[in-house]
Design an enzyme around this catalytic site. Structure first.
Site, PDB file in Angstrom:
ATOM      1  N   ARG A  90     -41.626  -8.615 -15.420  1.00 60.80           N
ATOM      2  CA  ARG A  90     -41.099  -7.429 -14.747  1.00 60.80           C
ATOM      3  C   ARG A  90     -40.005  -7.836 -13.764  1.00 60.80           C
ATOM      4  O   ARG A  90     -40.089  -8.884 -13.100  1.00 60.80           O
ATOM      5  CB  ARG A  90     -42.234  -6.729 -13.999  1.00 60.80           C
ATOM      6  CG  ARG A  90     -41.872  -5.414 -13.307  1.00 60.80           C
ATOM      7  CD  ARG A  90     -41.511  -4.348 -14.279  1.00 60.80           C
ATOM      8  NE  ARG A  90     -41.599  -3.008 -13.666  1.00 60.80           N
ATOM      9  CZ  ARG A  90     -40.951  -1.950 -14.136  1.00 60.80           C
ATOM     10  NH1 ARG A  90     -40.170  -2.053 -15.196  1.00 60.80           N
ATOM     11  NH2 ARG A  90     -41.090  -0.772 -13.560  1.00 60.80           N
ATOM     12  N   THR A 377     -37.026   2.382 -22.827  1.00 59.76           N
ATOM     13  CA  THR A 377     -37.950   1.298 -23.181  1.00 59.76           C
ATOM     14  C   THR A 377     -38.137   1.163 -24.696  1.00 59.76           C
ATOM     15  O   THR A 377     -37.736   2.011 -25.476  1.00 59.76           O
ATOM     16  CB  THR A 377     -39.310   1.513 -22.474  1.00 59.76           C
ATOM     17  OG1 THR A 377     -39.078   1.731 -21.080  1.00 59.76           O
ATOM     18  CG2 THR A 377     -40.240   0.350 -22.631  1.00 59.76           C
ATOM     19  N   THR A 395     -37.788  -3.404 -21.561  1.00 60.71           N
ATOM     20  CA  THR A 395     -37.060  -2.234 -21.052  1.00 60.71           C
ATOM     21  C   THR A 395     -35.863  -2.605 -20.193  1.00 60.71           C
ATOM     22  O   THR A 395     -35.837  -3.671 -19.574  1.00 60.71           O
ATOM     23  CB  THR A 395     -38.008  -1.340 -20.224  1.00 60.71           C
ATOM     24  OG1 THR A 395     -37.351  -0.128 -19.880  1.00 60.71           O
ATOM     25  CG2 THR A 395     -38.482  -2.050 -18.968  1.00 60.71           C
ATOM     26  N   GLU A 414     -34.252  -0.771 -13.119  1.00 56.80           N
ATOM     27  CA  GLU A 414     -35.697  -0.760 -12.888  1.00 56.80           C
ATOM     28  C   GLU A 414     -36.104  -0.451 -11.445  1.00 56.80           C
ATOM     29  O   GLU A 414     -37.228   0.005 -11.204  1.00 56.80           O
ATOM     30  CB  GLU A 414     -36.310  -2.108 -13.289  1.00 56.80           C
ATOM     31  CG  GLU A 414     -36.256  -2.410 -14.763  1.00 56.80           C
ATOM     32  CD  GLU A 414     -36.950  -1.383 -15.624  1.00 56.80           C
ATOM     33  OE1 GLU A 414     -37.819  -0.649 -15.101  1.00 56.80           O
ATOM     34  OE2 GLU A 414     -36.625  -1.291 -16.808  1.00 56.80           O
ATOM     35  N   SER A 441     -44.995   0.039 -13.243  1.00 50.89           N
ATOM     36  CA  SER A 441     -44.555   0.373 -14.595  1.00 50.89           C
ATOM     37  C   SER A 441     -45.684   1.044 -15.361  1.00 50.89           C
ATOM     38  O   SER A 441     -46.859   0.835 -15.065  1.00 50.89           O
ATOM     39  CB  SER A 441     -44.127  -0.903 -15.337  1.00 50.89           C
ATOM     40  OG  SER A 441     -43.906  -0.644 -16.709  1.00 50.89           O
ATOM     41  N   SER A 442     -45.315   1.832 -16.363  1.00 53.02           N
ATOM     42  CA  SER A 442     -46.300   2.425 -17.273  1.00 53.02           C
ATOM     43  C   SER A 442     -46.409   1.661 -18.589  1.00 53.02           C
ATOM     44  O   SER A 442     -47.196   2.055 -19.463  1.00 53.02           O
ATOM     45  CB  SER A 442     -45.930   3.881 -17.573  1.00 53.02           C
ATOM     46  OG  SER A 442     -46.060   4.668 -16.421  1.00 53.02           O
ATOM     47  N   GLY A 464     -41.289   6.220 -20.708  1.00 52.60           N
ATOM     48  CA  GLY A 464     -41.630   6.447 -19.314  1.00 52.60           C
ATOM     49  C   GLY A 464     -43.129   6.583 -19.105  1.00 52.60           C
ATOM     50  O   GLY A 464     -43.936   5.866 -19.711  1.00 52.60           O
TER      51      GLY A 464
END
Length: 557
Positions: A90, A377, A395, A414, A441-442, A464
Site C-alpha cells: 500500500r 482498481t 490500484t 491514493e 483500503s477496501s 472502491g
C-alpha cells in the site's frame, strides 16, 4: 487485549494443507494481461511470477486502474508449506504530510474532486517493492523475464478497448491541465477512440531499466528525481514528495486475517486493508441464518445480507486504519461472541432503522468518519501447476489516479483514501492523514479453505468500497448457493449509500425492490462499476473465472 491478539496471530500462522493442481490458471480484467500471466506459467514460472507479469502488463493496458505508479495487496498460498502469507504494498503519505492536508482555507474538508488531480493526492508507490519481496520469496524465473510481455506491449502497442475509451471520456474535462497525459492517450485533440493503437516508448524504456537494475531503479536515482519533480511542478495541487520518501519505502509482510464461515476458513488482507475484517464480519453475522435453504432468489436472503453489510461497514468506518499508527481492535472485531451479539440485531423480516458501530473487545474510544474511495482498481489471480496461489489487488485509485505521468506510467491518487477531516466530535479519526501512514483500503484479495484445509476458492474485485461486498456476495453465492465462480461473481450486487440500499440494475430489481421496500428499506437502483476475478477448485483441477461485466478472461496454462 495483548493475550487475545497473540492467540489470534498464532491461529492464523498455522500451516494449511494444499491441494494439487494439474496445470495452472490465470485470470485478470484484461485479456492481454491474462496472456502475459499464461506466458510466464508456460515458461515454468510460479504463480507469483505470473501475477507480477500481469501487474506489469496492466500498467500498460489498464492504466486507468493500476500499475507500477500505485500499490497493492498480495495474498499467497504456498503449496509446499501450506502457509498463507500476505504482502502489503500500500502507498504511504510523504513524511511531511500533516493531518490538515485536505482541509481548505476555511478549515473544512475540500471537495473530493478538488483534491484528486495533481500532486497533493499522490502517495509513495508500493507495487515495485511488493513485486521484489514476492519474487524473492516465491519466484522461480529470473526477475528480468517477468518484464518481457509488458515491454512488448509498450513497444508494439495495444488497441484501446471500450473500457479504456469510457474512462478517457470521463476524465476529459480534467485533462486540459495535464498535457503529458493527453500526449499519451488523446488523438487529434480528443480521447483516443476505440481501436486506436497506443504505444508508450517512455514506459518501455523504463521497464527495461527496472528489468536490468531491479527495484532500486524505481525508488532512487533518475526515476525518484522524475517523481519528485512531477509533483512539485504539477499544474494543480503541487506538492512535496522527497527522494528520501521514495528511498525509505518498504513493502511489509503481515499476518493474514482468517475467520471461519460454516465449515470453511476465509483468509485475506489485514489493515491497512479493511477487506478481510469486514468480509469476515459480514459472513459471521450471517452464519445463524440458513441462506442455503432460503436460496439466491429469495428477497429475505438479500435483506439479511444487506443488514449484515451495513453493520459491518459501520464498524469499518469507526475502527479500521493503518495498524502501524492506530490501535485497531482486529481480534475483537472478528471475535465470534461479539459478532453473535451483532447478528442478533438482525430481524429476518424488518429493516433496522439505524446501523451503528458496535463496541468490539479492546476497542478504543473513537468516532466514526466516512472515508472516500472511487470505483477504480483491478484484481488478478494466478495458480501454478504445483498449487501455489497468488491473489493480488492493485490500484492507482480513481481513473488515471492523480492524472500525473512519470516515465510513461500513471501516478496514484491514493492519499484521497484518507479521511479528510482529522477529528470528529472532539475525537481523532483513525484514518486521518499522517506522514508515512498508509490509507485505509477496501481491497480484498481472498483465499478460502475447505474443512480439510485445502484451498478451494480465491477471489478479489475492483470498485472502491463495493469491493468488500462483491467478495462477500460471491463467497455466499459459491459456498451457500453452490454457484460456479463465474456465476458467483456475475450475480447482481446489493450495496448501500446514505439514503438506504442500492440494487445493481437488472431484471432481478422487479422482484427484489418491492419486497425489500416492504421490509422497511429505502431502495434505489443504479449501475455499479464492478469487476471481479476468481478461481475455483473443481474436482481435480483449478478453473479461473472473470467477471462477465468486464472484458477480462481466465486462461489455462
Amino acid at each position: 487485549m495483548k493475550k487475545l491478539l497473540l492467540s489470534f496471530l498464532l491461529f492464523i500462522a498455522l500451516p494449511i494443507s494444499s491441494a494439487f493442481a494439474e496445470g495452472g490458471v490465470v485470470s485478470s480484467a484484461d485479456p492481454r494481461a491474462s496472456e502475459a500471466g499464461q506466458e510466464i506459467l508456460r515458461k515454468g514460472g510460479s504463480a507469483t511470477d505470473a501475477a507480477m507479469a500481469m501487474m506489469l502488463a496492466l500498467t500498460m493496458v489498464e492504466p486507468q486502474s493500476s500499475g507500477i505508479g500505485g500499490g497493492g495487496f498480495l495474498v499467497h498460498h504456498d503449496a509446499k508449506t501450506g502457509l498463507i502469507d500476505t504482502v502489503d504494498g500500500r502507498e504511504t503519505a510523504p513524511s511531511g504530510a500533516q493531518s490538515d492536508r485536505f482541509l481548505g482555507p476555511d478549515g473544512k474538508p475540500m471537495p473530493f474532486m478538488q483534491a484528486v488531480p495533481g500532486g497533493l493526492s499522490v502517495g509513495v508507490p508500493g507495487n515495485m517493492r511488493l513485486m521484489a519481496m514476492a519474487h524473492d520469496k516465491w519466484g522461480r524465473l529470473p526477475w528480468a523475464d517477468l518484464f518481457g510481455p509488458a515491454i512488448r506491449l509498450a513497444e508494439k502497442g495495444y488497441t484501446v478497448n471500450e473500457v479504456l475509451n469510457d474512462r478517457l471520456e470521463r476524465v476529459a474535462s480534467i485533462w486540459k491541465d495535464f498535457p503529458e497525459a493527453r500526449a499519451l492517450y488523446w488523438r487529434d485533440g480528443q480521447p483516443a477512440p476505440i481501436g486506436t493503437v497506443i504505444r508508450n516508448p517512455a514506459l518501455a524504456a523504463f521497464l527495461k531499466t527496472l528489468a536490468n537494475e531491479g527495484p532500486e531503479a524505481f525508488y532512487t536515482g533518475a526515476n525518484a528525481d522524475k517523481v519528485t519533480a512531477t509533483l512539485a511542478g504539477a499544474p494543480r495541487n503541487a506538492a512535496v514528495l522527497t527522494a528520501q520518501d521514495l528511498a525509505a519505502y518498504q513493502a511489509k509482510e503481515r499476518p493474514a486475517i482468517c475467520g471461519r464461515y460454516r465449515v470453511y476458513t476465509v483468509c485475506g488482507m489485514g489493515p491497512p486493508s479493511s477487506g478481510a475484517v469486514t468480509v469476515i464480519q459480514i459472513l459471521t453475522m450471517l452464519e445463524p441464518f440458513d441462506l442455503a435453504k432460503l436460496g439466491k432468489d429469495n428477497p429475505e436472503s438479500w435483506h439479511l445480507i444487506a443488514e449484515a453489510m451495513q453493520l459491518a461497514y459501520a464498524d469499518r468506518e469507526k475502527y479500521l486504519a493503518d495498524r502501524d499508527f492506530v490501535d485497531v481492535p482486529v481480534a475483537g472485531m472478528i471475535d465470534p461472541a461479539y459478532l453473535a451479539k451483532r447478528s442478533k440485531l438482525i430481524s429476518s423480516t424488518k429493516a433496522l432503522k439505524h446501523h451503528d458501530a458496535g463496541v468490539p473487545p479492546g476497542a478504543p474510544r473513537r468516532t466514526a468518519a466516512i472515508s472516500s474511495e472511487v470505483h477504480g482498481t483491478t484484481h488478478f489471480i494466478a495458480v501454478d501447476g504445483d498449487g501455489n496461489i497468488a491473489s493480488m489487488t492493485s490500484t492507482v485509485e480513481g481513473p488515471f489516479g492523480s492524472q500525473l505521468i512519470a516515465n510513461g506510467y500513471v501516478l496514484n491518487n491514493e492519499l484521497t483514501d484518507f479521511t479528510f477531516a482529522p477529528e470528529k466530535d472532539g475525537a481523532p479519526v483513525a484514518n486521518r492523514v499522517e506522514g508515512g501512514k498508509r490509507p485505509l483500503s477496501s481491497m480484498s484479495p481472498t483465499i478460502v479453505y475447505d474443512a480439510s484445509g485445502k484451498p478451494i476458492f480465491t477471489i478479489g474485485a475492483a470498485g472502491g468500497k463495493t469491493i468488500i461486498m462483491q467478495v462477500a456476495k460471491a463467497l455466499i453465492a459459491h459456498l451457500d448457493w453452490d454457484q460456479p465462480a463465474r456465476d458467483a461473481i456475475g450475480m447482481p450486487l446489493i450495496y448501500f449509500n446514505k439514503d438506504g440500499l442500492v440494487l445493481e440494475e437488472g431484471p432481478w430489481v422487479n422482484m427484489m425492490k418491492p419486497a425489500l421496500e416492504h421490509m422497511g428499506h429505502v431502495v434505489t437502483v443504479r449501475k455499479l462499476g464492478l469487476k471481479a476475478n476468481a478461481a475455483e477448485w473443481v474436482g481435480d483441477h483449478w478453473e479461473g473465472a472473470a467477471d462477465p461485466r468486464s472484458p477480462g478472461v481466465a486462461l489455462a496454462e
